[in-house]
Structures are given as structure tokens and as C-alpha cells.
Motif scaffolding. Sequence first.
Motif, PDB file in Angstrom:
ATOM      1  N   LEU A   1     -18.850   4.819   3.262  1.00 50.15           N
ATOM      2  CA  LEU A   1     -18.577   4.656   1.780  1.00 50.15           C
ATOM      3  C   LEU A   1     -17.974   5.859   1.459  1.00 50.15           C
ATOM      4  O   LEU A   1     -17.441   5.832   0.204  1.00 50.15           O
ATOM      5  CB  LEU A   1     -20.115   4.431   0.905  1.00 50.15           C
ATOM      6  N   ASP A   2     -18.130   6.996   1.978  1.00 47.90           N
ATOM      7  CA  ASP A   2     -17.306   8.404   1.477  1.00 47.90           C
ATOM      8  C   ASP A   2     -15.867   7.845   1.521  1.00 47.90           C
ATOM      9  O   ASP A   2     -15.097   8.340   0.624  1.00 47.90           O
ATOM     10  CB  ASP A   2     -17.652   9.422   2.561  1.00 47.90           C
ATOM     11  N   THR A   3     -15.306   7.343   2.566  1.00 53.25           N
ATOM     12  CA  THR A   3     -13.915   6.852   2.759  1.00 53.25           C
ATOM     13  C   THR A   3     -13.672   6.160   1.611  1.00 53.25           C
ATOM     14  O   THR A   3     -12.491   6.165   1.172  1.00 53.25           O
ATOM     15  CB  THR A   3     -13.759   6.142   4.083  1.00 53.25           C
ATOM     16  N   LEU A   4     -14.309   5.103   1.409  1.00 51.79           N
ATOM     17  CA  LEU A   4     -13.945   4.034   0.495  1.00 51.79           C
ATOM     18  C   LEU A   4     -13.979   4.710  -1.005  1.00 51.79           C
ATOM     19  O   LEU A   4     -13.051   4.395  -1.990  1.00 51.79           O
ATOM     20  CB  LEU A   4     -14.848   2.808   0.457  1.00 51.79           C
ATOM     21  N   VAL A   5     -14.989   5.451  -1.209  1.00 50.53           N
ATOM     22  CA  VAL A   5     -14.818   6.314  -2.532  1.00 50.53           C
ATOM     23  C   VAL A   5     -13.714   7.040  -2.796  1.00 50.53           C
ATOM     24  O   VAL A   5     -13.007   7.246  -3.674  1.00 50.53           O
ATOM     25  CB  VAL A   5     -16.275   6.971  -2.528  1.00 50.53           C
ATOM     26  N   ALA A   6     -13.175   7.791  -1.636  1.00 47.41           N
ATOM     27  CA  ALA A   6     -12.050   8.662  -1.596  1.00 47.41           C
ATOM     28  C   ALA A   6     -10.903   7.816  -1.689  1.00 47.41           C
ATOM     29  O   ALA A   6      -9.891   8.228  -2.407  1.00 47.41           O
ATOM     30  CB  ALA A   6     -12.090   9.463  -0.211  1.00 47.41           C
ATOM     31  N   ALA A   7     -10.958   6.559  -1.244  1.00 46.59           N
ATOM     32  CA  ALA A   7      -9.718   5.702  -1.547  1.00 46.59           C
ATOM     33  C   ALA A   7      -9.614   5.420  -2.943  1.00 46.59           C
ATOM     34  O   ALA A   7      -8.662   5.247  -3.783  1.00 46.59           O
ATOM     35  CB  ALA A   7     -10.028   4.381  -0.862  1.00 46.59           C
ATOM     36  N   MET A   8     -10.708   5.077  -3.615  1.00 46.27           N
ATOM     37  CA  MET A   8     -10.759   4.542  -5.096  1.00 46.27           C
ATOM     38  C   MET A   8     -10.480   5.996  -5.922  1.00 46.27           C
ATOM     39  O   MET A   8     -10.052   5.668  -6.993  1.00 46.27           O
ATOM     40  CB  MET A   8     -12.122   4.442  -5.446  1.00 46.27           C
ATOM     41  N   LYS A   9     -10.975   7.191  -5.421  1.00 44.97           N
ATOM     42  CA  LYS A   9     -10.307   8.336  -6.232  1.00 44.97           C
ATOM     43  C   LYS A   9      -8.986   8.673  -5.867  1.00 44.97           C
ATOM     44  O   LYS A   9      -8.486   9.496  -6.527  1.00 44.97           O
ATOM     45  CB  LYS A   9     -11.153   9.596  -5.780  1.00 44.97           C
ATOM     46  N   GLY A  10      -8.176   8.165  -4.987  1.00 49.70           N
ATOM     47  CA  GLY A  10      -6.907   8.282  -4.746  1.00 49.70           C
ATOM     48  C   GLY A  10      -6.599   9.547  -3.817  1.00 49.70           C
ATOM     49  O   GLY A  10      -5.648  10.070  -3.645  1.00 49.70           O
ATOM     50  N   GLU A  11      -7.624   9.978  -3.010  1.00 54.39           N
ATOM     51  CA  GLU A  11      -7.861  11.186  -2.201  1.00 54.39           C
ATOM     52  C   GLU A  11      -7.080  10.553  -0.923  1.00 54.39           C
ATOM     53  O   GLU A  11      -6.686  11.523  -0.205  1.00 54.39           O
ATOM     54  CB  GLU A  11      -9.207  11.679  -2.173  1.00 54.39           C
ATOM     55  N   VAL A  12      -7.450   9.378  -0.738  1.00 49.72           N
ATOM     56  CA  VAL A  12      -6.496   9.103   0.794  1.00 49.72           C
ATOM     57  C   VAL A  12      -5.564   7.886   0.123  1.00 49.72           C
ATOM     58  O   VAL A  12      -5.983   7.114  -0.850  1.00 49.72           O
ATOM     59  CB  VAL A  12      -7.674   8.646   1.923  1.00 49.72           C
ATOM     60  N   LYS A  13      -4.515   7.808   1.218  1.00 51.83           N
ATOM     61  CA  LYS A  13      -3.503   6.700   0.888  1.00 51.83           C
ATOM     62  C   LYS A  13      -3.959   5.342   1.451  1.00 51.83           C
ATOM     63  O   LYS A  13      -4.341   5.498   2.826  1.00 51.83           O
ATOM     64  CB  LYS A  13      -2.191   7.135   1.360  1.00 51.83           C
ATOM     65  N   VAL A  14      -3.908   4.366   0.854  1.00 48.90           N
ATOM     66  CA  VAL A  14      -4.538   3.006   1.414  1.00 48.90           C
ATOM     67  C   VAL A  14      -3.208   2.477   1.998  1.00 48.90           C
ATOM     68  O   VAL A  14      -2.006   1.949   1.286  1.00 48.90           O
ATOM     69  CB  VAL A  14      -4.979   2.201   0.183  1.00 48.90           C
ATOM     70  N   HIS A  15      -3.309   2.098   3.541  1.00 50.20           N
ATOM     71  CA  HIS A  15      -2.037   1.607   4.110  1.00 50.20           C
ATOM     72  C   HIS A  15      -2.847   0.170   4.568  1.00 50.20           C
ATOM     73  O   HIS A  15      -3.829  -0.081   5.124  1.00 50.20           O
ATOM     74  CB  HIS A  15      -1.703   2.179   5.380  1.00 50.20           C
ATOM     75  N   VAL A  16      -2.081  -0.905   4.365  1.00 43.79           N
ATOM     76  CA  VAL A  16      -2.558  -2.260   4.764  1.00 43.79           C
ATOM     77  C   VAL A  16      -1.511  -2.832   5.653  1.00 43.79           C
ATOM     78  O   VAL A  16      -0.418  -3.148   5.219  1.00 43.79           O
ATOM     79  CB  VAL A  16      -2.898  -3.129   3.174  1.00 43.79           C
ATOM     80  N   HIS A  17      -2.282  -3.407   6.648  1.00 49.11           N
ATOM     81  CA  HIS A  17      -1.400  -4.261   7.632  1.00 49.11           C
ATOM     82  C   HIS A  17      -1.762  -5.720   6.988  1.00 49.11           C
ATOM     83  O   HIS A  17      -2.514  -6.167   6.979  1.00 49.11           O
ATOM     84  CB  HIS A  17      -2.194  -4.004   9.033  1.00 49.11           C
ATOM     85  N   CYS A  18      -0.487  -6.137   6.656  1.00 54.65           N
ATOM     86  CA  CYS A  18      -0.390  -7.382   6.006  1.00 54.65           C
ATOM     87  C   CYS A  18       0.857  -8.218   6.178  1.00 54.65           C
ATOM     88  O   CYS A  18       1.987  -7.507   5.919  1.00 54.65           O
ATOM     89  CB  CYS A  18      -0.718  -7.348   4.644  1.00 54.65           C
ATOM     90  N   TYR A  19       0.941  -9.466   6.692  1.00 55.53           N
ATOM     91  CA  TYR A  19       2.179 -10.400   6.881  1.00 55.53           C
ATOM     92  C   TYR A  19       2.892 -10.953   5.710  1.00 55.53           C
ATOM     93  O   TYR A  19       4.040 -11.194   5.481  1.00 55.53           O
ATOM     94  CB  TYR A  19       2.052 -11.014   8.250  1.00 55.53           C
ATOM     95  N   ARG A  20       1.817 -11.826   5.261  1.00 55.05           N
ATOM     96  CA  ARG A  20       2.164 -12.770   4.345  1.00 55.05           C
ATOM     97  C   ARG A  20       2.076 -12.509   3.162  1.00 55.05           C
ATOM     98  O   ARG A  20       1.253 -11.408   2.491  1.00 55.05           O
ATOM     99  CB  ARG A  20       1.179 -14.155   4.446  1.00 55.05           C
ATOM    100  N   SER A  21       3.111 -12.991   2.291  1.00 55.96           N
ATOM    101  CA  SER A  21       3.260 -12.671   0.736  1.00 55.96           C
ATOM    102  C   SER A  21       2.081 -12.923  -0.167  1.00 55.96           C
ATOM    103  O   SER A  21       1.676 -12.229  -0.863  1.00 55.96           O
ATOM    104  CB  SER A  21       4.428 -13.090  -0.068  1.00 55.96           C
ATOM    105  N   ASP A  22       1.520 -14.186   0.213  1.00 52.98           N
ATOM    106  CA  ASP A  22       0.259 -14.586  -0.488  1.00 52.98           C
ATOM    107  C   ASP A  22      -0.946 -13.579  -0.268  1.00 52.98           C
ATOM    108  O   ASP A  22      -1.791 -13.257  -1.231  1.00 52.98           O
ATOM    109  CB  ASP A  22      -0.171 -16.151  -0.275  1.00 52.98           C
ATOM    110  N   GLU A  23      -1.166 -13.036   0.871  1.00 45.18           N
ATOM    111  CA  GLU A  23      -2.303 -12.310   1.305  1.00 45.18           C
ATOM    112  C   GLU A  23      -1.957 -10.867   0.620  1.00 45.18           C
ATOM    113  O   GLU A  23      -3.041 -10.168   0.155  1.00 45.18           O
ATOM    114  CB  GLU A  23      -2.504 -12.071   2.699  1.00 45.18           C
TER     115      GLU A  23
END
Length: 477
Positions: A271-293
Amino acid sequence: MLSSRSAPRRRPAFALRIFALCAIGYASHAVSDAKREPWASSYQPPASLPVLIRGADLLTGTGERLEDHDVLVREGKIAAIGQDLEFDGAEVVEAKGRILTPGLIDVHSHLGVYPSPEVEAHQDGNELSDPVTAGVWAEHAVWPQDPGFETALAGGVTTLQILPGSANLIGGRGVTLKNVPATSYQAMKFPAAPQGLKMACGENPKRFYGSKGQAPTTRMGNLAGYRQAFADAVAYRQEWDSYASKQAAFDGRKDKKKEDPPTPPKRDLRLDTLVAAMKGEVKVHVHCYRSDEMVNMLDLSREFGFKISTFHHGVEFYKLSEQLAEEGICGALWADWWGFKMEAYDGIQENIALADRPANSCAVVHSDSEEGIQRLNQEAAKAMASGQRAGLHIAPERAIRWITANPAKSLGIDDRTGSIEVGKMADLVLWNGNPFSVTGKADLIWIDGALAFDRQRGDLAPRSDFLLGQPTREVLQ
């Protein structure tokens, strides 16, 4: 002293070779472990002599092409760009007719966590114990002796992000490294670079965990898994905010003996990591192929207040290129990978060229491969050619951004590297020909102003212990 050039001067060839030896001591210039915070970078550029690269054609990474220009490097930084420059005591590199670019940057690599040789003992990229392993950090598994770092450097890669794998819904934190020889990842860690957070949508999580009879088994399950994890993180953040308020009130009391201080909540690394993501302290990188996803992931980010930095792989990125450019989201894409699974079926070779068309776009060529990282320039060339066949003219000075300035933006380090501009890190590649050609090779590579690679010297940098081999039985006897 910097001045206009009145007459060309040539340095003895051996002087450049002596200067090259300054690059060997990267790890020895690391900050002492006793003087740094846990897990912080210990990397420091080695001392280096001033270098004057003279007469090169510059692809700056800013969209410009500057022909017959000089670049002065001092104290690890780009100190001046112009024509007819001189600097007393600088080592001169005659580069007339050759192309100088920023060092290449790969935003999606698994070097060090899936190193060579590919054996079970080295498989450290996926922590498969749970679909949400946001508490793990890829850097804690990086093996600096991976020979892939050396071959990537020979291809011009000076900076790279190491990510966890994509079997998990949320696989953990990634790390950005300078591609220098070292005995620890801390001595490679790009100073003050934001960490990344690797998430994966689509087939991989549901296939892996579904095959084991665990959730998620569907794309519905994927989304429910992300949402529950971030919902838990919201509650966790509220607990810590409440604790901080109580602690501040306690600290403000004059008589602290009448009441015990508040007890902090139990730490949860996930949860430390997810809170850091919500605060903008870590950059979110998403492995995602399809436009709908991708659209689903955008809605997830809006629900929980985090920003997606980059969609990786994104074979259908072209379908959303205008919207994603408006939202400031980069696309880290392949030149021509497609069709190897159903979610990759609708890929087209014009994907990168189309992703690059909108204003404020951030198209990136990435590797996700220990082999592809050695020729990012050629992958960019393929994407250029595919765009040109479709009637989209893409100049080299624009395409170079796909493997320099744009990946630096994706990683949050574009204020320091990724382009040839005064004041930025002197991460530079001098090519022996056109870098957008199969014949173009990196001749000389500087990292923070120190010569890190010289194609004429195979022994410039220390070799990986693994590549040094094992002594023979006769030697042992």
C-alpha cells in the motif's frame, strides 16, 4: 578558455586513449554506503577531462538538426554548443561527417532481473506469489554482472528502466539505471530518478493466475483486483493522514506527560507503493495492448486519482493517439511486433508513426528484449520507414526523439538527459554513419562526460565477471 576557433588543432591519438581510461572507474566513484539513505543511489560521475567534439552533425533530441557543430563537455555536462569553439586543455574529437545524438534510453527492459544466461536461478523478474505484489522493487533483484548491460551499451543505450514482469496485476516498482559497470545496482541507479510502478492488463494476469485456479480468471477480475488494491490504499492513506494529524496535535502540546503519543498504523509495503502512485511520487507504467483496455485503465486512474505516465506495448495505441497525447501519456511501442497472442492481433507497423502525429505526442520505441535493446536505432528506423510508406514524412531529427527525449519524459528525467542542450548530462553517442541504418554503429559513447565505450577498444570498460569465464582444470591444478 572558450573562444572562437582560429586554426584547427589535433591532439595525439594516444591522448584520447589515455582519456578513455577515465571511464573505467565508475563504481569506485560511488557515494560511500555509510553516507547515503537506504536504497538511495550511490552513483557519481567519475572525474573526466574536458572534451571538444568538433564538426559533428547533431540530432539534438529537441527536433533540431545542427550541421557542422561543436559540442564542449566539461565536468560531466554539456557546456557549449556552437561552431568554431575552442577550449584550452580540452581533448579534441574530430567528428566531421559523423552524427552525434543523445545517449539512447530504453524505458522497458528486464536486464539484470532476467539476465543472461537464461537459467531458472536467474528468473527474478516476476514475484508470482500474489496478483498484487506492489511491495516488491525490481532493483532488489538487479544483477549488475548481466552481460546484457555491455551489449546494450555497445548499441548506444546509456540509460534504461528495469521493470518487473507482467504476470501480476501490479508487479511492483521499477528502477532507472545509468548503464555503467558497477558491483551494485545502487552504484548504477540514476540519481533522484522517480521509480516506476509496473501494472499489467489483459491476458497475462488472468492466464497465469487462472491456470492455477486463482483470481483473476477474467478481465472483469483484473479490474476488480486493481480497484480493490487502490481502495485499500485509499483507506491506508487516510489512516496515516489521521495519525499525522494526531501526532502534530501531540507535538503542539506544552505538557506531553498527560497523554501517550499516538500509535502509528502498521506499515504495508504494497500500500505504500500505491499511495506513492496516487501522490505522483512514482510513475505509473501500464502493460496494455488493446485500446478498450487502455480506456478502462484511464477510468481506473480517474477513480483513484493517479496519472498514467506510459502505456507499454500498446499495439492499438494508434486508435487513441489524439486522446492520449492530450492527456500527456506516452506510448512505449514496438516497431513491428504483433499477432503473438490475441490481444496483440490488431497491431500495425504504422503504430509509432501515427502515435507521433498529434501535437504534444510522446511516442517511444522500447525493447522489452535483451536483444532488441542492442539496436533501438534500427527499430526506430523501421518505424520511420513504415510511416513513410503510409505517406507520413518523418525526419531523422524528429525520429531520434523516440529513443532519447521522449523516453526521458516518460521516466521523469527529461530535465537532465535525453537531449543535447547546454547544462544537461553529457550522455552522448557519436555514430560512424547514419544511426537509422543497419550499417550505423556507435563509435564513441560518453556517460556524464566520461568515455564509456570506444568501438576501437574492446577493453575500455571492465567486463562482466560472467563473460570472463572459468579457469580450466589445468590452471586449478
